[in-house]
Design a protein around this motif. Structure first.
Motif, short mmCIF file in Angstrom:
data_model
loop_
_atom_site.label_atom_id
_atom_site.label_comp_id
_atom_site.label_asym_id
_atom_site.label_seq_id
_atom_site.Cartn_x
_atom_site.Cartn_y
_atom_site.Cartn_z
N LEU A 151 86.26 16.64 69.98
CA LEU A 151 87.16 16.89 68.86
C LEU A 151 86.41 17.70 67.82
O LEU A 151 85.23 17.44 67.57
CB LEU A 151 87.63 15.58 68.22
N HIS A 152 87.08 18.70 67.22
CA HIS A 152 86.42 19.43 66.14
C HIS A 152 87.43 20.00 65.17
O HIS A 152 88.61 20.19 65.49
CB HIS A 152 85.48 20.52 66.68
N SER A 153 86.97 20.26 63.97
CA SER A 153 87.82 20.84 62.93
C SER A 153 87.89 22.35 63.12
O SER A 153 87.22 22.93 63.98
CB SER A 153 87.25 20.51 61.55
N ASP A 154 88.69 23.00 62.26
CA ASP A 154 88.83 24.45 62.40
C ASP A 154 87.67 25.22 61.78
O ASP A 154 87.71 26.44 61.68
CB ASP A 154 90.17 24.94 61.85
N GLY A 155 86.61 24.50 61.37
CA GLY A 155 85.38 25.19 61.00
C GLY A 155 84.70 25.78 62.21
O GLY A 155 83.81 26.62 62.08
N LEU A 156 85.10 25.35 63.40
CA LEU A 156 84.64 25.93 64.65
C LEU A 156 85.77 26.74 65.27
O LEU A 156 86.93 26.31 65.26
CB LEU A 156 84.20 24.86 65.66
N THR A 157 85.44 27.89 65.79
CA THR A 157 86.43 28.63 66.54
C THR A 157 86.72 27.90 67.84
O THR A 157 85.84 27.24 68.41
CB THR A 157 85.94 30.06 66.85
N GLU A 158 87.95 28.00 68.32
CA GLU A 158 88.31 27.37 69.59
C GLU A 158 87.91 28.24 70.78
O GLU A 158 88.04 27.81 71.93
CB GLU A 158 89.81 27.10 69.64
N ARG A 159 87.37 29.41 70.51
CA ARG A 159 87.03 30.33 71.60
C ARG A 159 85.62 30.07 72.12
O ARG A 159 84.77 30.95 72.18
CB ARG A 159 87.17 31.77 71.11
N TRP A 160 85.38 28.84 72.50
CA TRP A 160 84.12 28.52 73.16
C TRP A 160 84.43 27.95 74.53
O TRP A 160 85.52 27.45 74.78
CB TRP A 160 83.30 27.52 72.34
N SER A 161 83.49 28.08 75.42
CA SER A 161 83.69 27.58 76.78
C SER A 161 82.45 26.83 77.22
O SER A 161 81.35 27.07 76.70
CB SER A 161 83.97 28.75 77.75
N PRO A 162 82.58 25.91 78.16
CA PRO A 162 81.41 25.16 78.64
C PRO A 162 80.40 26.11 79.26
O PRO A 162 80.77 27.02 80.00
CB PRO A 162 81.99 24.21 79.68
N GLN A 163 79.14 25.92 78.93
CA GLN A 163 78.09 26.75 79.49
C GLN A 163 77.05 25.87 80.16
O GLN A 163 76.63 24.85 79.63
CB GLN A 163 77.43 27.59 78.39
N ASP A 164 76.64 26.31 81.33
CA ASP A 164 75.58 25.62 82.08
C ASP A 164 75.94 24.13 82.24
O ASP A 164 77.04 23.80 82.61
CB ASP A 164 74.24 25.80 81.37
N ASP A 165 75.01 23.26 81.89
CA ASP A 165 75.23 21.83 82.05
C ASP A 165 75.42 21.15 80.70
O ASP A 165 75.00 20.01 80.49
CB ASP A 165 74.04 21.19 82.78
N LEU A 166 76.07 21.83 79.75
CA LEU A 166 76.17 21.34 78.38
C LEU A 166 76.66 19.91 78.30
O LEU A 166 76.08 19.07 77.61
CB LEU A 166 77.09 22.25 77.55
N VAL A 167 77.75 19.58 79.01
CA VAL A 167 78.34 18.25 78.84
C VAL A 167 77.53 17.15 79.49
O VAL A 167 77.84 15.97 79.32
CB VAL A 167 79.80 18.22 79.38
N THR A 168 76.49 17.49 80.23
CA THR A 168 75.61 16.47 80.80
C THR A 168 74.50 16.07 79.83
O THR A 168 73.72 15.17 80.12
CB THR A 168 74.98 16.96 82.11
N ARG A 169 74.43 16.72 78.69
CA ARG A 169 73.37 16.46 77.72
C ARG A 169 73.79 15.35 76.76
O ARG A 169 74.96 14.99 76.69
CB ARG A 169 73.03 17.74 76.96
N PRO A 170 72.85 14.79 76.01
CA PRO A 170 73.22 13.74 75.04
C PRO A 170 74.27 14.25 74.06
O PRO A 170 74.29 15.45 73.71
CB PRO A 170 71.89 13.45 74.33
N PRO A 171 75.15 13.37 73.59
CA PRO A 171 76.30 13.83 72.79
C PRO A 171 75.92 14.55 71.50
O PRO A 171 76.60 15.50 71.11
CB PRO A 171 77.07 12.54 72.51
#
Length: 340
Positions: A294-314
């Protein structure tokens, strides 16, 4: 038996500090040690934190580009911790295992003294991507018996817009058995009034009984009347069932993220505290190994998962997303739940 829901320890991002000059390393050290002293850490532990933070700051100054240190307090009912997060856009570390060896230095971002920092910290994580930068997280408890009761699978991070001391974004996490419920609020506008609205959302959310996310959003909508209001999103993550149910009001972005794709979740138009024509929740699959973001609109939504990002600590995931996608001039907040 009645289901019991408890809020996880509350984190406060005390300071975001740039480390562009050698003199700023001292400011980072003083900020961290002053926080440890306010939290009644023993003098010996304060000294250990000072050494570790000096090492982190010195290496950011020597090797990093756009390096920042975030000093955070993590508070539970009986204990508190000091958390230090280093983020940069440097060249990255070519060999993390080698960099963790005592006496080794690299031309990467945080190549000196990492082993000593890791040994002095109670929780340590390091993530580095060649050509994109490095994220380091070190948590310090006052002593071994004061470890905080959090699951290590959720973390959030906020950053105020430049020129403001208070961030208008806030988040909270509740845990009940195998279920984790995430709440993100983006208070309307910036500054103290926006921060007051988001703090009220946190207070009300933590006091709510267990229930579906659409009911939580409806309660938050009513509670924020008389404040600046804001956007809110609530996600109920059921790891055992492999599902997530999300209800959002306003521009809180939410997604289920795997190593291969990002599946956005729907938030309906409105402003909590002012306008909500309808509040709806939607159900999504939660594949094994996926993260909920979840994130606010201070971040653009135009990001995509890269490499093993979601396997890292939160917290590493949150910091990486804030670094890479937090490009808008606005308050920014990210909340992440990963597979335990």
């Amino acid at each position: 038996m009645e289901e019991v829901s408890t809020c996880l320890p509350v984190t406060e991002d005390v300071a975001w500090l740039n480390v562009d000059e050698a003199a700023e390393v001292g400011r980072v050290r003083r900020t961290a040690t002053n926080l440890a002293e306010r939290l009644a850490f023993p003098a010996t532990r304060v000294a250990e934190i000072a050494l570790a933070v000096t090492e982190i700051g010195t290496n950011l100054n020597k090797h990093a580009s756009g390096g920042q240190v975030v000093v955070r307090s993590v508070r539970a009912a009986e204990h508190a911790a000091v958390e230090v997060l280093a983020v940069d856009r440097g060249p990255g570390i070519a060999d993390i295992e080698l960099a963790m060896t005592d006496g080794q230095s690299t031309t990467g971002t945080l190549g000196l003294g990492l082993g000593a920092v890791a040994r002095s910290a109670d929780r340590f994580a390091l993530s580095s991507d060649r050509g994109r930068g490095t994220v380091l997280v070190a948590r310090f408890h006052p002593h071994a018996a004061a470890r905080l009761d959090d699951d290590g699978a959720t973390a959030g991070l906020t950053r105020a817009i430049g020129g403001e001391e208070q961030c208008g974004d806030a988040y909270a996490v509740r845990r009940s058995g195998n279920r984790v419920t995430l709440m993100m609020c983006d208070g309307s506008g910036h500054g103290p009034l926006a921060a007051s609205a988001s703090r009220e959302a946190v207070r009300v959310f933590c006091a709510l009984p267990p229930g579906p996310p659409e009911e939580a959003v409806a309660r938050l909508h009513e509670a924020l009347r008389g404040t600046r209001g804001g956007a809110v999103g609530v996600a109920d993550v059921d790891r055992s069932a492999g599902t997530v149910r999300f209800a959002g009001l306003g521009n809180i972005a939410a997604a289920v993220v795997t190593t291969a794709r990002k599946h956005g979740m729907v938030s309906v138009p409105g402003v909590a505290g002012y306008q909500a024509r309808t509040i709806r929740a939607f159900d999504y699959e939660l594949p094994a190994g996926a993260a909920v973001v979840l994130h606010s609109d201070g971040l653009t939504e135009r990001w995509s998962p890269q490499d093993d990002l979601v396997t890292r600590p939160p917290l590493v995931v949150a910091a990486t997303l804030l670094r890479d996608a937090g490009v808008r001039r606005d308050d920014a907040g990210v909340l992440v739940a990963v597979a335990p």
